[in-house]
Design a protein around this motif. Structure first.
Motif, PDB file in Angstrom:
ATOM      1  N   ASP A 264       0.822  -1.213   0.000  1.00 12.18           N
ATOM      2  CA  ASP A 264       0.000   0.000   0.000  1.00 12.18           C
ATOM      3  C   ASP A 264       0.855   1.261   0.000  1.00 12.18           C
ATOM      4  N   VAL A 265       1.919   1.280   0.811  1.00 13.06           N
ATOM      5  CA  VAL A 265       2.761   2.473   0.926  1.00 13.06           C
ATOM      6  C   VAL A 265       3.516   2.739  -0.375  1.00 13.06           C
ATOM      7  N   LEU A 266       4.057   1.676  -0.997  1.00 12.59           N
ATOM      8  CA  LEU A 266       4.812   1.855  -2.245  1.00 12.59           C
ATOM      9  C   LEU A 266       3.915   1.832  -3.475  1.00 12.59           C
ATOM     10  N   ASP A 267       2.660   1.433  -3.296  1.00 13.21           N
ATOM     11  CA  ASP A 267       1.685   1.349  -4.384  1.00 13.21           C
ATOM     12  C   ASP A 267       2.184   0.438  -5.510  1.00 13.21           C
ATOM     13  N   VAL A 268       2.708  -0.738  -5.123  1.00 15.99           N
ATOM     14  CA  VAL A 268       3.118  -1.751  -6.092  1.00 15.99           C
ATOM     15  C   VAL A 268       2.698  -3.119  -5.559  1.00 15.99           C
ATOM     16  N   PRO A 269       2.460  -4.087  -6.448  1.00 13.80           N
ATOM     17  CA  PRO A 269       2.198  -5.437  -5.965  1.00 13.80           C
ATOM     18  C   PRO A 269       3.414  -5.988  -5.233  1.00 13.80           C
ATOM     19  N   VAL A 270       3.168  -6.747  -4.192  1.00 11.34           N
ATOM     20  CA  VAL A 270       4.228  -7.395  -3.424  1.00 11.34           C
ATOM     21  C   VAL A 270       4.178  -8.894  -3.689  1.00 11.34           C
ATOM     22  N   GLU A 271       5.302  -9.433  -4.114  1.00 14.24           N
ATOM     23  CA  GLU A 271       5.422 -10.870  -4.386  1.00 14.24           C
ATOM     24  C   GLU A 271       6.077 -11.530  -3.172  1.00 14.24           C
ATOM     25  N   VAL A 272       5.405 -12.533  -2.619  1.00  6.36           N
ATOM     26  CA  VAL A 272       5.906 -13.210  -1.428  1.00  6.36           C
ATOM     27  C   VAL A 272       6.208 -14.662  -1.787  1.00  6.36           C
TER      28      VAL A 272
ATOM     29  N   VAL B 203       0.488  -9.952  -3.287  1.00  2.20           N
ATOM     30  CA  VAL B 203      -0.355  -9.087  -2.468  1.00  2.20           C
ATOM     31  C   VAL B 203      -0.607  -7.809  -3.259  1.00  2.20           C
ATOM     32  N   LYS B 204      -1.866  -7.528  -3.567  1.00  2.00           N
ATOM     33  CA  LYS B 204      -2.188  -6.350  -4.379  1.00  2.00           C
ATOM     34  C   LYS B 204      -2.271  -5.100  -3.505  1.00  2.00           C
ATOM     35  N   PRO B 205      -1.828  -3.962  -4.039  1.00  2.00           N
ATOM     36  CA  PRO B 205      -1.838  -2.730  -3.232  1.00  2.00           C
ATOM     37  C   PRO B 205      -3.214  -2.080  -3.166  1.00  2.00           C
ATOM     38  N   THR B 206      -3.450  -1.397  -2.067  1.00  2.00           N
ATOM     39  CA  THR B 206      -4.622  -0.549  -1.913  1.00  2.00           C
ATOM     40  C   THR B 206      -4.126   0.846  -1.561  1.00  2.00           C
ATOM     41  N   PRO B 207      -3.961   1.724  -2.550  1.00  2.00           N
ATOM     42  CA  PRO B 207      -3.431   3.067  -2.269  1.00  2.00           C
ATOM     43  C   PRO B 207      -4.321   3.802  -1.260  1.00  2.00           C
ATOM     44  N   ARG B 208      -3.700   4.484  -0.301  1.00  2.00           N
ATOM     45  CA  ARG B 208      -4.439   5.182   0.751  1.00  2.00           C
ATOM     46  C   ARG B 208      -3.864   6.583   0.947  1.00  2.00           C
ATOM     47  N   GLN B 209      -4.750   7.553   1.090  1.00  2.00           N
ATOM     48  CA  GLN B 209      -4.316   8.930   1.326  1.00  2.00           C
ATOM     49  C   GLN B 209      -3.580   9.042   2.657  1.00  2.00           C
ATOM     50  N   VAL B 210      -4.022   8.258   3.652  1.00  2.00           N
ATOM     51  CA  VAL B 210      -3.380   8.333   4.957  1.00  2.00           C
ATOM     52  C   VAL B 210      -1.904   7.939   4.868  1.00  2.00           C
ATOM     53  N   TYR B 211      -1.572   7.036   3.939  1.00  4.07           N
ATOM     54  CA  TYR B 211      -0.171   6.658   3.769  1.00  4.07           C
ATOM     55  C   TYR B 211       0.601   7.715   2.977  1.00  4.07           C
ATOM     56  N   ARG B 212      -0.051   8.345   2.029  1.00  5.49           N
ATOM     57  CA  ARG B 212       0.625   9.431   1.306  1.00  5.49           C
ATOM     58  C   ARG B 212       0.966  10.572   2.265  1.00  5.49           C
ATOM     59  N   ASP B 213       0.002  10.892   3.149  1.00  5.44           N
ATOM     60  CA  ASP B 213       0.257  11.929   4.146  1.00  5.44           C
ATOM     61  C   ASP B 213       1.316  11.464   5.155  1.00  5.44           C
ATOM     62  N   GLY B 214       1.229  10.195   5.543  1.00  5.48           N
ATOM     63  CA  GLY B 214       2.184   9.658   6.503  1.00  5.48           C
ATOM     64  C   GLY B 214       3.595   9.651   5.962  1.00  5.48           C
ATOM     65  N   TYR B 215       3.749   9.337   4.687  1.00  6.29           N
ATOM     66  CA  TYR B 215       5.079   9.355   4.084  1.00  6.29           C
ATOM     67  C   TYR B 215       5.654  10.761   4.066  1.00  6.29           C
ATOM     68  N   ARG B 216       4.828  11.740   3.714  1.00  9.47           N
ATOM     69  CA  ARG B 216       5.310  13.125   3.699  1.00  9.47           C
ATOM     70  C   ARG B 216       5.788  13.532   5.090  1.00  9.47           C
ATOM     71  N   ARG B 217       5.031  13.193   6.126  1.00 13.66           N
ATOM     72  CA  ARG B 217       5.438  13.547   7.484  1.00 13.66           C
ATOM     73  C   ARG B 217       6.685  12.776   7.903  1.00 13.66           C
ATOM     74  N   PHE B 218       6.819  11.529   7.417  1.00 12.83           N
ATOM     75  CA  PHE B 218       8.007  10.723   7.713  1.00 12.83           C
ATOM     76  C   PHE B 218       9.268  11.417   7.196  1.00 12.83           C
ATOM     77  N   VAL B 219       9.229  11.880   5.960  1.00 11.90           N
ATOM     78  CA  VAL B 219      10.387  12.566   5.379  1.00 11.90           C
ATOM     79  C   VAL B 219      10.645  13.868   6.108  1.00 11.90           C
ATOM     80  N   GLU B 220       9.593  14.612   6.402  1.00 13.92           N
ATOM     81  CA  GLU B 220       9.757  15.879   7.117  1.00 13.92           C
ATOM     82  C   GLU B 220      10.367  15.661   8.496  1.00 13.92           C
ATOM     83  N   SER B 221       9.948  14.608   9.189  1.00 12.82           N
ATOM     84  CA  SER B 221      10.489  14.315  10.521  1.00 12.82           C
ATOM     85  C   SER B 221      11.967  13.965  10.443  1.00 12.82           C
ATOM     86  N   GLY B 222      12.352  13.189   9.436  1.00 13.40           N
ATOM     87  CA  GLY B 222      13.765  12.844   9.251  1.00 13.40           C
ATOM     88  C   GLY B 222      14.594  14.074   8.923  1.00 13.40           C
TER      89      GLY B 222
END
Length: 399
Positions: free
Chosen positions: A317-325, A366-385
């Motif tokens: 979901d965070v990377l918005d790509v299918p995950v192969e396990v 595993v198919k991705p489910t893009p989420r706005q909460v993760y897009r916002d979370g990623y932006r805050r993650f980079v800003e915090s770093g």
């Protein structure tokens, strides 16, 4: 397919950054014997750098501080200098020698040759045969190995542009297959396939942060994962920078430390666990965006983190790509089997064939489910770093 395993006897008592080569050898022998079959060939890979005295006295491992801030080649030399001896081998080459191989250094295509570690042998090349020691049958071909990360990339099919991998484990990271440019970058590695490079980088904390949280809370990791699954995406505002031991790619700052923000009285271990899982996924996306590669088609997840359905879904979901396990998440072991197969003549050695020339383990997607909460979370993650790095610079300037 037959499988087997072995334990590193006494590992809990090893000093930090040190290991007993004899225990490694015994575990390899136990694993081979446990399969109950006569192998067509034997290949061993492992962590690198690992420097072992010829006599098998305690080895210096990749976790030893000698040369820890240097590149792989210079780390090897720093470890040898720490031991104060000339006659050394990599751990997997030492094991092969004890089983009957000549003294060689196994090197992946494109690896530099290490001075003083034996004559070079290409991954997949036969370097000897078992001599019947340790209860193993005689005359089994012994095949040159490689660093465990290269084996994992090979096994996961990171030899086709657009395929990427998170090798998992305590650290993890992101490796992406790209078409070879005319001039190979200093940080690019060769994939198993002709004309394809691997770019990316490691992170300092992946499974490690779950181990730390389990120790802090007294709850086992499976329980923490179950609790995390009950928390909604975004962890109700809790955020984690997973920099327990600094960070490698893409910040390359060993002085950074982990942070937990957004905690309130209504939050519990499940929230922190969920935020930690999301933080590690944000770290992978941070690497992906810093690489500026054309695009990711699929992310292969390996290692023990890949056994968590929740963690794989978060990464998708965070990377918005299918995950192969893959069914077999220990892809380093599968890569060693590929090298043994090359030595047996079943398929080409790495570096001698095009993409898709080797068998891949079966798996699920595993198919991705893009989420706005993760897009916002990623932006805050980079800003915090970014903010954490600014504080470090200010602190350094004030000294």
């Amino acid at each position: 397919m037959a499988t087997g395993g072995g334990e590193y006897a006494g590992a809990e008592a090893w000093a930090e950054g040190r290991a007993e080569p004899a225990a490694w050898l015994a575990a390899v022998v136990d694993a081979v014997r446990e399969t109950g079959v006569r192998p067509a060939a034997i290949c061993v890979g492992g962590q690198s750098p690992t420097t072992v005295p010829m006599d098998g006295s305690p080895a210096v491992t990749v976790l030893h501080p000698a040369g820890a801030t240097l590149g792989f080649e210079r780390q090897h030399y720093a470890q040898r200098e720490f031991l104060g001896i000339d006659g050394v081998l990599q751990i997997y080459d030492w094991i092969m020698n004890r089983l009957g191989a000549t003294i060689r250094q196994s090197r992946w295509p494109g690896d530099v040759t290490l001075n003083g570690y034996g004559r070079r042998a290409a991954t997949g090349q036969v370097i000897g045969h078992t001599d019947g020691a340790f209860g193993l049958p005689a005359d089994i071909p012994l095949v040159a190995g490689a660093q465990d990360a290269f084996f994992a990339f090979w096994a996961g099919g990171v030899d086709t542009p657009g395929r990427a991998m998170d090798p998992g484990g305590r650290t993890g990271g992101l490796a992406v297959a790209v078409e070879c440019p005319q001039e190979r970058g200093a940080d690019a590695m060769r994939s198993a396939a002709i004309g394809v490079d691997i770019v990316g980088g490691p992170v300092s904390s992946h499974g490690l942060i779950m181990e730390w949280l389990a120790g802090l809370t007294g709850r086992p990791i499976p329980e923490l994962l179950d609790r995390a699954a009950l928390i909604p995406p975004g962890a109700d505002g809790v955020r984690v920078l997973p920099y327990l031991e600094g960070e490698r790619a893409p910040r390359w700052n060993r002085e950074l430390r982990a942070e937990i923000t957004g905690l309130g009285s209504g939050h519990g271990p499940g929230h922190i666990a969920r935020a930690a899982l999301e933080g590690t996924a944000y770290g992978l996306r941070h690497i992906a965006e810093s690489l500026r590669v054309p695009g990711l088609d699929v992310l292969v997840c390996a290692g023990s983190p890949a056994r968590s359905e929740l963690w794989c879904q978060i990464k998708a979901d965070v990377l918005d790509v299918p995950v192969e396990v893959p069914e077999e998440t220990d892809l380093a072991a599968y890569g060693a089997a590929l090298s043994a197969g090359a030595g047996a003549g079943w398929w080409p050695v790495p570096g001698d064939a095009k993409s898709g020339s080797w068998p891949r383990p079966a798996g699920r997607v595993v198919k991705p489910t893009p989420r706005q909460v993760y897009r916002d979370g990623y932006r805050r993650f980079v800003e915090s770093g970014d903010a954490a790095e600014r504080r470090l610079r200010q602190l350094e300037a004030s000294k």
